[in-house]
Design a protein around this motif. Structure first.
Motif, mmCIF file in Angstrom:
data_model
loop_
_atom_site.group_PDB
_atom_site.id
_atom_site.type_symbol
_atom_site.label_atom_id
_atom_site.label_comp_id
_atom_site.label_asym_id
_atom_site.label_seq_id
_atom_site.Cartn_x
_atom_site.Cartn_y
_atom_site.Cartn_z
ATOM 1 N N GLU A 176 0.822 -1.217 0.000
ATOM 2 C CA GLU A 176 0.000 0.000 0.000
ATOM 3 C C GLU A 176 0.855 1.265 0.000
ATOM 4 O O GLU A 176 0.422 2.313 -0.465
ATOM 5 N N LEU A 177 2.074 1.143 0.542
ATOM 6 C CA LEU A 177 2.957 2.314 0.606
ATOM 7 C C LEU A 177 4.010 2.293 -0.507
ATOM 8 O O LEU A 177 5.040 2.933 -0.396
ATOM 9 N N THR A 178 3.723 1.507 -1.549
ATOM 10 C CA THR A 178 4.583 1.532 -2.729
ATOM 11 C C THR A 178 3.957 2.469 -3.759
ATOM 12 O O THR A 178 2.799 2.307 -4.123
ATOM 13 N N VAL A 179 4.737 3.467 -4.171
ATOM 14 C CA VAL A 179 4.204 4.476 -5.092
ATOM 15 C C VAL A 179 4.671 4.148 -6.512
ATOM 16 O O VAL A 179 5.840 3.883 -6.719
#
Lengths: 179, 69
Positions: A176-179
């Motif tokens: 979820e915190l991979t952009v």
């Protein structure tokens, strides 16, 4: 949202959880309602005692002894009910589900240990308050019967599952915190 | 983390807003905010590529290693 198959499984699990809780409570109540007896083998002879034939304080102590395993199991089952609620809401990997798995695992390990100890403790209590005339005979098959290692093993397995869920949660957070 | 994201500095130099960059590269404003605020755990090469193209810069202009962090 969970798939149709998962929803069905959750429903079956939820029904089973509440059924087992109900059966545990009914089973405990029926011990008293059916006026069941305690059987022990003392000096090669069968010794028996009606639970309701004992004094009220002794009945309460024996009742507590007998209810402890059920209480632990019900506590564990309530964790499974909580898991069902989370899964039904589509929450699979969360700190709550990990906690539910850990608590259920803990309940199973505790249940296995209590199952092994409850009968010797009850026998000790009965002798201590002079309800039994002597110590009962120690039978190897009885001792083997008391070993609830399979319950402890399943409990440890659930600890492993909880750890896998924790890894899954960390992976989900990372994704979820991979952009 | 020892990796510092200098996206806000690069945006200020280009006089560009986060929303404009978001529209240019097709990454949501929320995700770019996560990156800008240093909350991101990983950056895809495709995202880095798009940001570098849009801001006409090098990956090193956006990401910096700082031992103090």
């Amino acid at each position: 949202m969970p798939s149709q198959k998962l929803r069905q499984l959750i429903l079956i699990l939820r029904v089973l959880v509440y059924l087992v809780i109900l059966l545990q409570l009914v089973g405990f109540a029926s011990t008293y309602l059916a006026d069941e007896k305690i059987y022990l083998k003392i000096d090669g002879e069968i010794w028996e005692q009606r639970i309701l034939g004992l004094s009220i304080p002794h009945q309460i102590v024996i009742g507590i002894y007998m209810f402890i395993p059920s209480a632990i199991l019900i506590g564990g089952l309530l964790q499974i009910a909580g898991l069902c609620n989370h899964f039904a809401a589509g929450v699979i990997f969360s700190s709550e589900t990990v906690r539910n798995f850990k608590r259920f695992a803990m309940a199973l390990v505790l249940l296995g240990m209590v199952d092994m100890l409850i009968t010797p403790l009850l026998i000790g209590y009965l002798k201590l308050v002079d309800i039994t005339p002597a110590w009962p005979d120690v039978d190897l098959s009885l001792v083997l019967d008391l070993l609830s290692l399979e319950v402890v093993m399943v409990g440890v397995l659930f600890f492993v599952i909880a750890r896998i869920m924790e890894t899954g949660l960390a992976m989900k957070d990372e994704m979820e915190l991979t952009v | 983390m020892a990796i510092v994201v200098n996206l806000d500095v690069m945006l200020a130099r280009r006089k560009m807003k986060l929303g404009e960059l978001s529209d240019m590269i097709g990454v949501t404003n929320a995700n770019l905010s996560i990156l800008k605020n240093g909350k991101a755990k990983a950056v895809r090469f495709s995202t880095l590529d798009a940001i570098c193209r849009a801001l006409e810069c090098q990956p090193g202009d956006i990401l910096e290693f700082s031992e103090e962090e």
